[in-house]
Enzyme design. Structure first.
Site, PDB file in Angstrom:
ATOM      1  N   LYS A   1      64.719  44.446  -3.843  1.00  0.00           N
ATOM      2  CA  LYS A   1      64.457  45.551  -4.769  1.00  0.00           C
ATOM      3  C   LYS A   1      65.645  45.822  -5.644  1.00  0.00           C
ATOM      4  CE  LYS A   1      61.200  48.217  -2.473  1.00  0.00           C
ATOM      5  NZ  LYS A   1      61.637  47.718  -1.162  1.00  0.00           N
TER       6      LYS A   1
ATOM      7  N   ASP B   1      76.265  49.333   4.237  1.00  0.00           N
ATOM      8  CA  ASP B   1      74.813  49.332   4.421  1.00  0.00           C
ATOM      9  C   ASP B   1      74.218  48.000   3.950  1.00  0.00           C
ATOM     10  OD1 ASP B   1      72.120  49.807   4.655  1.00  0.00           O
ATOM     11  OD2 ASP B   1      72.138  51.752   3.657  1.00  0.00           O
TER      12      ASP B   1
ATOM     13  N   ALA C   1      69.361  44.616   8.078  1.00  0.00           N
ATOM     14  CA  ALA C   1      69.232  43.605   9.137  1.00  0.00           C
ATOM     15  C   ALA C   1      68.251  42.500   8.741  1.00  0.00           C
ATOM     16  CB  ALA C   1      68.782  44.270  10.430  1.00  0.00           C
TER      17      ALA C   1
ATOM     18  N   GLU D   1      53.819  43.163   7.405  1.00  0.00           N
ATOM     19  CA  GLU D   1      54.613  44.221   8.049  1.00  0.00           C
ATOM     20  C   GLU D   1      53.896  45.565   7.970  1.00  0.00           C
ATOM     21  OE1 GLU D   1      57.690  46.351   6.072  1.00  0.00           O
ATOM     22  OE2 GLU D   1      57.739  44.960   4.373  1.00  0.00           O
TER      23      GLU D   1
END
Ligand code: PSU
Ligand code: MN
Length: 303
Positions: A158, A137, A140, A24
Protein backbone atom coordinates in the site's frame (compact mmCIF):
# COMPACT_ATOMS: atom_id res chain seq x y z
CA UNK A 1 -2.03 -30.67 17.68
CA UNK A 2 -3.42 -27.88 15.55
CA UNK A 3 -7.15 -28.34 15.04
CA UNK A 4 -7.73 -27.73 11.34
CA UNK A 5 -11.23 -27.78 9.90
CA UNK A 6 -11.73 -27.60 6.14
CA UNK A 7 -15.04 -26.60 4.59
CA UNK A 8 -16.73 -29.40 2.62
CA UNK A 9 -15.94 -27.53 -0.62
CA UNK A 10 -12.20 -27.38 0.20
CA UNK A 11 -12.09 -31.01 1.36
CA UNK A 12 -13.68 -32.20 -1.88
CA UNK A 13 -11.40 -30.05 -4.02
CA UNK A 14 -8.25 -31.26 -2.30
CA UNK A 15 -9.33 -34.91 -2.47
CA UNK A 16 -9.94 -34.51 -6.20
CA UNK A 17 -6.70 -32.58 -6.73
CA UNK A 18 -8.55 -29.48 -7.89
CA UNK A 19 -6.99 -26.00 -7.48
CA UNK A 20 -7.59 -24.10 -4.23
CA UNK A 21 -6.90 -20.42 -3.46
CA UNK A 22 -6.48 -19.18 0.12
CA UNK A 23 -8.00 -15.86 1.23
CA UNK A 24 -7.24 -13.84 4.37
CA UNK A 25 -9.80 -12.58 6.87
CA UNK A 26 -8.14 -9.44 8.31
CA UNK A 27 -9.21 -7.63 5.17
CA UNK A 28 -12.80 -8.48 6.25
CA UNK A 29 -12.51 -7.52 9.93
CA UNK A 30 -9.99 -4.68 9.80
CA UNK A 31 -9.66 -3.66 6.16
CA UNK A 32 -13.19 -2.81 5.03
CA UNK A 33 -16.37 -1.51 6.69
CA UNK A 34 -19.54 -3.62 7.10
CA UNK A 35 -21.46 -4.56 4.93
CA UNK A 36 -19.07 -4.06 2.02
CA UNK A 37 -16.59 -6.36 3.79
CA UNK A 38 -18.85 -9.42 3.71
CA UNK A 39 -20.25 -8.61 0.27
CA UNK A 40 -16.72 -8.39 -1.08
CA UNK A 41 -15.65 -11.59 0.68
CA UNK A 42 -18.52 -13.46 -0.98
CA UNK A 43 -17.91 -11.86 -4.35
CA UNK A 44 -14.21 -12.73 -4.26
CA UNK A 45 -15.03 -16.34 -3.38
CA UNK A 46 -17.40 -16.47 -6.36
CA UNK A 47 -14.76 -14.93 -8.65
CA UNK A 48 -12.44 -17.79 -7.71
CA UNK A 49 -15.13 -20.39 -8.44
CA UNK A 50 -15.94 -18.72 -11.76
CA UNK A 51 -12.25 -18.97 -12.64
CA UNK A 52 -12.30 -22.73 -12.01
CA UNK A 53 -10.78 -22.94 -8.51
CA UNK A 54 -12.11 -23.27 -4.96
CA UNK A 55 -11.83 -20.48 -2.36
CA UNK A 56 -10.57 -21.12 1.18
CA UNK A 57 -11.12 -18.10 3.42
CA UNK A 58 -9.04 -18.60 6.55
CA UNK A 59 -9.73 -17.59 10.16
CA UNK A 60 -9.29 -18.89 13.71
CA UNK A 61 -12.62 -19.52 15.42
CA UNK A 62 -12.86 -20.81 18.99
CA UNK A 63 -9.40 -22.35 18.82
CA UNK A 64 -9.91 -24.09 15.47
CA UNK A 65 -8.11 -23.10 12.29
CA UNK A 66 -10.80 -22.87 9.62
CA UNK A 67 -9.81 -23.42 6.00
CA UNK A 68 -12.90 -22.27 4.14
CA UNK A 69 -15.79 -20.56 5.97
CA UNK A 70 -19.52 -21.07 5.65
CA UNK A 71 -21.71 -18.10 4.72
CA UNK A 72 -22.91 -17.86 8.33
CA UNK A 73 -19.33 -17.83 9.64
CA UNK A 74 -18.35 -15.13 7.16
CA UNK A 75 -21.32 -13.06 8.31
CA UNK A 76 -20.46 -13.41 11.98
CA UNK A 77 -16.83 -12.51 11.43
CA UNK A 78 -17.77 -9.48 9.33
CA UNK A 79 -20.06 -8.08 12.03
CA UNK A 80 -18.10 -9.06 15.14
CA UNK A 81 -16.50 -6.28 17.15
CA UNK A 82 -12.99 -6.51 18.57
CA UNK A 83 -11.88 -9.56 16.60
CA UNK A 84 -8.15 -10.12 17.17
CA UNK A 85 -5.83 -9.39 14.26
CA UNK A 86 -3.56 -12.42 14.12
CA UNK A 87 -0.08 -12.39 12.69
CA UNK A 88 2.76 -14.91 13.13
CA UNK A 89 3.37 -13.71 16.70
CA UNK A 90 -0.16 -14.23 18.04
CA UNK A 91 -1.59 -17.15 16.09
CA UNK A 92 -0.38 -20.01 18.31
CA UNK A 93 -1.55 -18.36 21.53
CA UNK A 94 -4.98 -17.75 19.98
CA UNK A 95 -5.29 -21.39 18.85
CA UNK A 96 -4.00 -22.76 22.15
CA UNK A 97 -6.45 -20.75 24.26
CA UNK A 98 -9.57 -21.33 22.18
CA UNK A 99 -9.61 -17.79 20.85
CA UNK A 100 -11.04 -16.23 17.69
CA UNK A 101 -9.16 -14.02 15.28
CA UNK A 102 -8.76 -12.88 11.71
CA UNK A 103 -5.60 -13.82 9.86
CA UNK A 104 -3.25 -11.28 8.28
CA UNK A 105 -1.14 -12.09 5.23
CA UNK A 106 1.55 -13.64 7.45
CA UNK A 107 -0.91 -15.78 9.43
CA UNK A 108 -2.83 -16.79 6.30
CA UNK A 109 0.41 -17.97 4.68
CA UNK A 110 1.16 -20.12 7.74
CA UNK A 111 -2.36 -21.57 7.62
CA UNK A 112 -2.24 -22.16 3.87
CA UNK A 113 1.00 -24.09 4.20
CA UNK A 114 -0.45 -26.23 7.02
CA UNK A 115 -3.46 -26.97 4.82
CA UNK A 116 -1.44 -27.75 1.69
CA UNK A 117 -2.50 -24.66 -0.30
CA UNK A 118 0.18 -23.00 -2.43
CA UNK A 119 -1.42 -19.74 -3.53
CA UNK A 120 -3.21 -16.95 -1.76
CA UNK A 121 -4.94 -13.78 -2.99
CA UNK A 122 -5.26 -10.53 -1.06
CA UNK A 123 -5.40 -6.76 -1.58
CA UNK A 124 -2.13 -5.40 -0.33
CA UNK A 125 0.59 -6.82 1.88
CA UNK A 126 1.97 -5.17 4.99
CA UNK A 127 5.43 -3.66 4.62
CA UNK A 128 7.91 -1.13 5.95
CA UNK A 129 6.01 1.84 7.37
CA UNK A 130 7.14 5.37 6.65
CA UNK A 131 9.29 6.52 9.55
CA UNK A 132 10.35 2.92 10.26
CA UNK A 133 13.84 4.24 10.98
CA UNK A 134 12.32 5.59 14.22
CA UNK A 135 9.35 3.29 14.87
CA UNK A 136 10.89 0.00 13.63
CA UNK A 137 7.39 -0.78 12.28
CA UNK A 138 7.96 -3.46 9.65
CA UNK A 139 5.14 -5.90 8.97
CA UNK A 140 5.70 -9.56 9.80
CA UNK A 141 4.28 -10.22 6.31
CA UNK A 142 7.73 -9.56 4.81
CA UNK A 143 9.55 -12.08 6.99
CA UNK A 144 6.80 -14.63 6.32
CA UNK A 145 7.31 -14.31 2.59
CA UNK A 146 10.94 -15.30 3.12
CA UNK A 147 10.05 -18.38 5.20
CA UNK A 148 6.77 -19.89 4.07
CA UNK A 149 6.34 -21.39 0.59
CA UNK A 150 3.13 -19.70 -0.53
CA UNK A 151 2.72 -17.48 -3.60
CA UNK A 152 0.87 -14.32 -2.56
CA UNK A 153 -1.00 -12.26 -5.17
CA UNK A 154 -1.40 -8.60 -4.14
CA UNK A 155 -1.75 -5.23 -5.84
CA UNK A 156 1.55 -4.11 -4.37
CA UNK A 157 2.42 -2.70 -1.01
CA UNK A 158 0.00 0.00 0.00
CA UNK A 159 1.06 3.50 -0.81
CA UNK A 160 0.65 4.35 2.91
CA UNK A 161 3.90 2.41 3.36
CA UNK A 162 7.45 3.21 2.34
CA UNK A 163 7.47 1.21 -0.91
CA UNK A 164 11.20 1.58 -1.73
CA UNK A 165 12.17 0.36 1.76
CA UNK A 166 9.63 -2.47 1.51
CA UNK A 167 11.23 -3.61 -1.75
CA UNK A 168 14.70 -3.44 -0.17
CA UNK A 169 13.66 -5.63 2.75
CA UNK A 170 12.07 -8.14 0.38
CA UNK A 171 15.24 -8.27 -1.69
CA UNK A 172 17.44 -8.68 1.39
CA UNK A 173 15.27 -11.60 2.46
CA UNK A 174 15.38 -13.25 -0.95
CA UNK A 175 11.71 -12.81 -1.80
CA UNK A 176 10.94 -12.72 -5.54
CA UNK A 177 8.74 -9.72 -6.37
CA UNK A 178 7.05 -10.47 -9.69
CA UNK A 179 5.06 -7.82 -11.56
CA UNK A 180 2.37 -8.94 -13.99
CA UNK A 181 1.62 -7.08 -17.21
CA UNK A 182 3.91 -4.11 -16.58
CA UNK A 183 7.53 -3.35 -15.71
CA UNK A 184 6.71 -1.21 -12.71
CA UNK A 185 5.70 -2.26 -9.21
CA UNK A 186 2.06 -1.17 -8.71
CA UNK A 187 1.12 0.89 -5.65
CA UNK A 188 -2.21 -0.64 -4.62
CA UNK A 189 -4.76 2.09 -5.51
CA UNK A 190 -2.53 3.25 -8.41
CA UNK A 191 -0.91 1.29 -11.20
CA UNK A 192 2.23 3.38 -11.12
CA UNK A 193 4.81 3.71 -8.36
CA UNK A 194 7.79 4.97 -10.34
CA UNK A 195 9.72 1.90 -9.13
CA UNK A 196 10.96 -0.82 -11.47
CA UNK A 197 9.79 -4.33 -10.66
CA UNK A 198 12.62 -6.76 -9.86
CA UNK A 199 10.94 -9.47 -11.99
CA UNK A 200 8.12 -9.64 -14.52
CA UNK A 201 6.15 -12.74 -15.53
CA UNK A 202 2.89 -12.25 -17.42
CA UNK A 203 1.93 -15.91 -17.72
CA UNK A 204 0.34 -17.63 -14.68
CA UNK A 205 1.95 -20.92 -15.79
CA UNK A 206 5.39 -19.32 -15.48
CA UNK A 207 4.58 -17.95 -12.03
CA UNK A 208 3.54 -21.46 -10.96
CA UNK A 209 6.70 -22.92 -12.52
CA UNK A 210 8.87 -20.44 -10.57
CA UNK A 211 7.04 -21.44 -7.36
CA UNK A 212 7.74 -25.12 -7.99
CA UNK A 213 11.36 -24.41 -8.91
CA UNK A 214 12.00 -22.76 -5.54
CA UNK A 215 10.71 -25.90 -3.84
CA UNK A 216 12.82 -28.12 -6.11
CA UNK A 217 15.89 -26.06 -5.18
CA UNK A 218 15.12 -26.41 -1.48
CA UNK A 219 14.66 -22.66 -1.07
CA UNK A 220 12.27 -21.76 1.71
CA UNK A 221 9.83 -18.90 1.33
CA UNK A 222 7.23 -17.79 -1.15
CA UNK A 223 6.79 -15.31 -3.94
CA UNK A 224 5.10 -11.94 -4.03
CA UNK A 225 3.13 -11.41 -7.23
CA UNK A 226 2.20 -7.75 -7.73
CA UNK A 227 -0.79 -7.36 -10.01
CA UNK A 228 -1.81 -3.81 -10.97
CA UNK A 229 -5.39 -2.69 -10.32
CA UNK A 230 -7.38 -2.54 -13.60
CA UNK A 231 -7.04 0.87 -15.26
CA UNK A 232 -10.76 1.68 -15.03
CA UNK A 233 -10.68 1.28 -11.23
CA UNK A 234 -7.43 2.99 -10.27
CA UNK A 235 -6.97 6.21 -8.35
CA UNK A 236 -4.01 7.87 -10.07
CA UNK A 237 -0.92 8.55 -7.95
CA UNK A 238 -1.29 12.34 -8.16
CA UNK A 239 -4.79 12.13 -6.64
CA UNK A 240 -4.11 9.68 -3.84
CA UNK A 241 -0.74 11.11 -2.71
CA UNK A 242 -2.08 14.21 -0.86
CA UNK A 243 -4.84 12.12 0.75
CA UNK A 244 -2.32 9.60 2.06
CA UNK A 245 -0.19 12.46 3.39
CA UNK A 246 -3.15 13.83 5.30
CA UNK A 247 -4.11 10.45 6.78
CA UNK A 248 -0.50 9.87 7.86
CA UNK A 249 -0.36 13.30 9.54
CA UNK A 250 -3.53 12.54 11.47
CA UNK A 251 -2.21 9.15 12.57
CA UNK A 252 0.96 10.79 13.87
CA UNK A 253 -0.95 13.55 15.65
CA UNK A 254 -3.27 11.06 17.32
CA UNK A 255 -0.38 8.79 18.33
CA UNK A 256 -1.73 5.71 16.50
CA UNK A 257 0.75 2.85 16.92
CA UNK A 258 1.39 -0.84 16.18
CA UNK A 259 -1.40 -3.02 14.82
CA UNK A 260 -3.80 -0.07 14.80
CA UNK A 261 -1.83 1.89 12.18
CA UNK A 262 -2.94 0.07 9.01
CA UNK A 263 -6.70 -0.06 9.88
CA UNK A 264 -6.66 3.62 10.96
CA UNK A 265 -5.08 4.79 7.70
CA UNK A 266 -7.40 2.68 5.55
CA UNK A 267 -10.48 4.06 7.33
CA UNK A 268 -9.30 7.69 7.00
CA UNK A 269 -8.46 7.27 3.32
CA UNK A 270 -11.92 5.74 2.80
CA UNK A 271 -13.49 8.82 4.42
CA UNK A 272 -11.27 11.32 2.64
CA UNK A 273 -11.95 9.78 -0.79
CA UNK A 274 -15.68 9.50 0.01
CA UNK A 275 -15.60 5.76 -0.51
CA UNK A 276 -13.67 5.72 -3.76
CA UNK A 277 -10.66 4.02 -2.14
CA UNK A 278 -12.97 1.18 -1.11
CA UNK A 279 -14.35 0.71 -4.64
CA UNK A 280 -10.74 0.51 -5.88
CA UNK A 281 -9.82 -1.88 -3.09
CA UNK A 282 -12.72 -4.20 -4.00
CA UNK A 283 -11.82 -4.13 -7.71
CA UNK A 284 -8.19 -4.98 -7.08
CA UNK A 285 -8.91 -7.84 -4.68
CA UNK A 286 -11.24 -9.37 -7.26
CA UNK A 287 -8.60 -8.95 -9.95
CA UNK A 288 -6.03 -10.65 -7.70
CA UNK A 289 -8.40 -13.52 -6.93
CA UNK A 290 -8.89 -14.24 -10.63
CA UNK A 291 -5.13 -14.29 -11.24
CA UNK A 292 -4.52 -16.49 -8.17
CA UNK A 293 -7.08 -18.99 -9.49
CA UNK A 294 -5.19 -19.22 -12.77
CA UNK A 295 -1.88 -19.71 -10.94
CA UNK A 296 -3.49 -22.41 -8.76
CA UNK A 297 -4.57 -24.29 -11.89
CA UNK A 298 -0.93 -24.58 -12.93
CA UNK A 299 0.59 -25.28 -9.50
CA UNK A 300 -0.36 -28.93 -9.45
CA UNK A 301 1.01 -29.58 -12.94
CA UNK A 302 4.51 -30.68 -13.83
CA UNK A 303 6.48 -28.56 -16.29
N1 PSU B 1 -4.34 -4.90 2.79
C1 PSU B 1 -5.63 -4.47 2.70
N2 PSU B 1 -6.38 -4.51 3.80
C2 PSU B 1 -5.91 -5.03 4.97
C3 PSU B 1 -4.55 -5.49 5.05
C4 PSU B 1 -3.81 -5.39 3.92
O1 PSU B 1 -6.08 -4.05 1.65
O2 PSU B 1 -6.65 -5.08 5.93
C5 PSU B 1 -4.06 -6.17 6.29
C6 PSU B 1 -3.45 -7.52 5.85
O3 PSU B 1 -4.04 -8.55 6.62
C7 PSU B 1 -1.99 -7.38 6.16
C8 PSU B 1 -2.05 -6.50 7.37
O4 PSU B 1 -1.36 -8.61 6.42
O5 PSU B 1 -3.04 -5.53 7.01
C9 PSU B 1 -0.74 -5.86 7.70
O6 PSU B 1 -0.80 -5.35 8.99
P1 PSU B 1 0.53 -4.90 9.74
O7 PSU B 1 1.02 -3.72 8.96
O8 PSU B 1 0.05 -4.54 11.14
O9 PSU B 1 1.45 -6.08 9.73
MN1 MN C 1 3.17 -3.10 12.07
Amino acid sequence: MVRILRSPEVTQAQEAGRPVVALESTIITHGMPFPQNVETARQVEQDIRDAGAVPATIAVMHGTLHIGLTDAQLDRLAQAQDVAKLSRADMAACLATGGTGATTVAATMIAARLAGIGVFATGGIGGVHRGAEDSFDISADLRELSETPVTVVAAGAKAILDIPKTLEVLETNGVPVIAVGQDEVPAFWSRASGLAAPLRLDDPAQIAAAHRMRAAMGLPGGQLVVNPVPQADEIPQAEITPIIARALEEAARQGILGKAVTPFLLQRIFELTEGRSLATNIALVRNNARLAARIAQHLGKAD
